[in-house]
Design an enzyme around this catalytic site. Structure first.
Site, PDB file in Angstrom:
ATOM      1  N   LYS A  42      43.872   4.054  98.682  1.00 20.57           N
ATOM      2  CA  LYS A  42      44.121   5.167  97.617  1.00 20.57           C
ATOM      3  C   LYS A  42      43.875   6.392  97.899  1.00 20.57           C
ATOM      4  O   LYS A  42      44.189   7.390  97.522  1.00 20.57           O
ATOM      5  CB  LYS A  42      43.567   4.782  96.063  1.00 20.57           C
ATOM      6  CG  LYS A  42      44.457   3.626  95.466  1.00 20.57           C
ATOM      7  CD  LYS A  42      44.049   3.059  94.166  1.00 20.57           C
ATOM      8  CE  LYS A  42      44.704   2.038  93.441  1.00 20.57           C
ATOM      9  NZ  LYS A  42      46.285   2.494  93.223  1.00 20.57           N
ATOM     10  N   GLU A  75      44.927   8.617  85.589  1.00 26.30           N
ATOM     11  CA  GLU A  75      44.810   7.218  84.701  1.00 26.30           C
ATOM     12  C   GLU A  75      44.075   6.477  85.778  1.00 26.30           C
ATOM     13  O   GLU A  75      44.209   6.339  86.908  1.00 26.30           O
ATOM     14  CB  GLU A  75      45.906   6.794  84.472  1.00 26.30           C
ATOM     15  CG  GLU A  75      46.943   6.045  85.288  1.00 26.30           C
ATOM     16  CD  GLU A  75      47.319   6.739  86.733  1.00 26.30           C
ATOM     17  OE1 GLU A  75      47.282   7.991  86.528  1.00 26.30           O
ATOM     18  OE2 GLU A  75      47.542   5.852  87.707  1.00 26.30           O
ATOM     19  N   SER A 113      44.294  -4.016 101.386  1.00 27.88           N
ATOM     20  CA  SER A 113      44.425  -2.641 100.840  1.00 27.88           C
ATOM     21  C   SER A 113      43.095  -2.179 100.375  1.00 27.88           C
ATOM     22  O   SER A 113      42.882  -1.041 100.117  1.00 27.88           O
ATOM     23  CB  SER A 113      45.501  -2.760  99.690  1.00 27.88           C
ATOM     24  OG  SER A 113      45.148  -3.855  98.671  1.00 27.88           O
TER      25      SER A 113
END
Lengths: 265, 416
Positions: free
Chosen positions: B94, B116, B387
């Site tokens: 991310k 969010e 990930s």
């Protein structure tokens, strides 16, 4: 009466149209029908039925809460159509406001057909912009449902012109950048937005919503708009009342106050 | 397979076939148009790209390694290559997206970002990028999640972000997203919405994909360097789908490379308690785009369920919906139990604690390994996108395996 006739009649009477909003099935199906008929009798020219939705991103806390209550009590799309039928049969002019997914799930053409046969004259789509509305435009033309898209203070001149060209009945001008809910004062952005819409189309009826909660504010908005749209303040009458009778009393009183407001511009 | 020229999608209005687009209040259209224009100019601006690459290289620790997991490979009967996004700064893929978007916010002159978050990972990453680039940061998080993930709330606050617990609806990620959209409708003049996954209204699915697309570009070059040929398959977990689209995108034109997305099957798709939007949902509109989602017969969103907070979302990015329909990628569910078994397997064979999200991709790889071996008649090579790292999941996993007191009784901070 069609939306256009309602606006035409108000114009002759030199006043604004009062649009009162209430979620379908809040707190129950029968109660919501009763509330809408009382609003109609107390002076709301148009009843805007809101179809409760799980993810209402354009709505503030009051409508969210009312929608949650309606959904928790099991309201279904078909109940909303039933409610529209009952309220329009009582003589009210009814438009529906709904987020797009429930219509897509129902089937766009079937929904337009059933909405028309339930007696609604128009549909307001807060999260459907004309850019994505080809299917809805075709279905609403076929079944003669008026289309109301939204414009906002942030809309460019090009988008206002494009949006208004796709509306029929009236265009919904959101008075401020934000979500639904009564505010302490009327937005200063609203008159300018109305002027910009008139530049794009001098003839389209303009309803102004977001932030109006009392007769004085209704009169202020009526001074420059063809229609005044009130939701949260009316819903709060029922939401915050200690009992049902009090809620209905407050709802009637506020509807009457707002109706007086739109006549005193 | 005769897929059209995939990388040229979406079209100018953000459509991947019938999916994507913009289903938003008109008030947001101008901001989305501005974002689209700013993104296109940034994409073509060598200076912006150089700054982005510099931050990735020197701040985030990218490119991440491609690691041949030998002991795991032996167990699974396939050559498993792990794309180690867990080693990035903030512990997941991310960081690539938040750095890209925070740079865009700066470029647009917006001093405030909102985000969010579900488990808090995107919130932490956003708060990190905001601190680095001197932006005000507000993170919306479902109240339920702020309780489950108190540690991440503390992290965000340490980094200077404001965390706002969302108390309406189901008090989870989808409601946090609704609240962020409501904030944005009000503050759009000075605020960029730093959306956390490759979903939402155009141009978010495209720009998030591009910011995380380095995962696949790197992995493709690394596997060619390592093996001299492309892998047989690429596997990733899919919630909103940003890590999956990030690793898939560069491989889409490689017809011989099978793409597998593993959705959160929760208790099992047949139980109704899952977060598998593609394999257990249907087509509709949610949070600004048309895609697959979990909904009832009336189009009301159904709450998702997964042991992995990062996959616990009732929708999926529109490009995945499209890749599914075209058959270019295959999506399958992985249950909580299967994911947790794979979680343990990686811990014990490789000494790597994965995020529970990523454990879904590992479990999926374990499922496809025997199928591919049979189909190919040899040992298949599978690239798995690891990930994120599992530090954030230690409490959940510890409680799941009964090797720790239940989550509620753990003092936040003890196990970091």
């Amino acid at each position: 009466m069609s939306i256009s006739s309602v606006f035409d009649k108000a114009k002759v009477e030199n006043r604004s149209v009062l649009v009162g909003c209430m979620p379908a099935g809040f707190p129950t199906v029968d109660d919501s029908i009763e509330q809408m008929i009382e609003m109609h009798r107390a002076g709301c020219d148009v009843i805007e039925v809101e179809l409760p939705y799980s993810d209402p991103v354009m709505d503030g806390p009051v409508i969210q809460k009312a929608s949650d209550i309606a959904l928790a009590n099991g309201v279904r799309t078909r109940d909303t159509l039933k409610i529209i039928d009952a309220v329009s049969s009582a003589g009210a002019t009814v438009v529906l406001m709904t987020y797009w997914n429930p219509i897509e799930k129902y089937g766009v053409d079937a929904f337009a057909r059933d909405l028309a046969s339930a007696g609604a004259t128009g549909l307001i789509t807060p999260d459907l912009i004309p850019d994505e509305a080809q299917e809805w435009i075709a279905a609403s033309d076929k079944h003669k449902i008026d289309r109301t898209f939204l414009v906002a203070p942030s809309s460019t001149a090009e988008r206002i012109a494009m949006t208004v060209a796709n509306c029929r009945g009236f265009v919904y001008a959101t008075a401020l950048m934000g979500v639904t809910g009564a505010r302490t004062s009327v937005s200063s952005q609203a008159p300018e937005l109305v002027t910009r819409i008139r530049e794009a189309d001098p003839d389209i009826a303009i309803g102004v919503g977001l932030g109006v909660g009392n007769g004085k504010q209704a009169a202020e908005v009526a001074a420059f708009a063809d229609g005044v749209i009130v939701g949260s303040a009316l819903i709060r009458c029922v939401l915050e009342a200690p009992d049902r009778a009090t809620g209905l009393d407050r709802l009637r009183a506020l509807s009457a106050e707002l109706a007086e407001g739109v006549r005193s511009r | 397979m005769t897929a059209p020229a995939l990388p040229s999608l979406p079209d100018l209005a953000g459509h991947f076939g019938r999916y994507g687009g913009r289903f938003v209040p008109e008030a947001l259209v101008k901001a989305l148009d501005e974002l689209d224009a700013a993104y296109r100019s940034a994409k073509a601006d060598p200076e912006f790209q150089a700054r982005f690459q510099d931050l990735l290289l020197n701040y985030a620790g990218v490119p991440s390694l491609l690691y041949r997991a030998t002991r795991l490979s032996e167990k699974l009967g396939a050559e498993i290559l792990l794309k180690r996004e867990d080693l990035n700064h903030t512990g997941a893929h991310k960081v690539r997206n938040v750095l890209g978007q925070a740079l865009l916010a700066k470029r647009m002159g917006k001093p405030r970002v909102i985000a969010e978050t579900g488990a808090g990972q995107h919130g932490v990453a956003s708060a990190t990028a905001a601190a680095l680039l001197d932006l005000e940061c507000v993170v919306y998080m479902g109240e339920m999640d702020t309780e489950r993930q108190a540690l991440n709330v503390a992290r965000m606050r340490m980094l200077g972000a404001t965390v706002i617990p969302v108390t309406n609806g189901s008090r989870t990620l989808k409601d946090a997203l609704n609240e962020a959209l409501r904030d944005w409708v009000t503050t759009v003049d000075n605020t960029h919405y730093l959306l956390g996954t490759a979903a939402g209204p155009h141009p978010f699915p495209e720009l998030v994909r591009d910011f995380v697309g380095g995962i696949g570009v790197e992995a493709r070059a690394q596997v060619l360097e390592m093996n001299g040929k492309l892998p047989d398959a690429v596997a990733a977990c899919v919630g909103g789908g940003s890590n999956a689209i990030g690793i898939f995108h560069a491989f889409v034109p490689d017809e011989g490379v099978r793409l597998y997305g593993f959705e959160a099957g929760g208790d099992g798709v047949e139980t109704g308690r899952h977060a598998a939007s593609i394999t257990g949902g249907s087509v509709g509109v949610l949070h600004g785009n048309r895609t697959y989602l979990l909904q009832d017969d009336d189009g009301q969103t159904i709450e998702s369920h997964s042991i992995s907070a990062g996959l616990d979302y009732p929708g999926v990015g529109p490009e995945h919906a499209w890749l599914h329909d075209t058959g270019r990628a295959v999506y399958e569910p992985v249950t909580d139990a299967e994911a947790m078994a794979a979680f343990t397997l990686l811990c014990r064979t490789e000494g790597i604690i994965p995020a529970i999200e990523s454990a879904h991709a590992l479990a999926g790889a374990a499922k496809i390994a025997p199928r591919l071996r049979e189909e190919l008649g040899r040992t298949p090579t599978i690239v798995v996108n690891l990930s994120g790292r599992g530090d954030k999941d230690v409490h959940t996993a510890g409680a799941y395996f009964g090797i720790l007191d239940p989550v509620e009784t753990v003092v936040p901070g003890e196990n970091t």
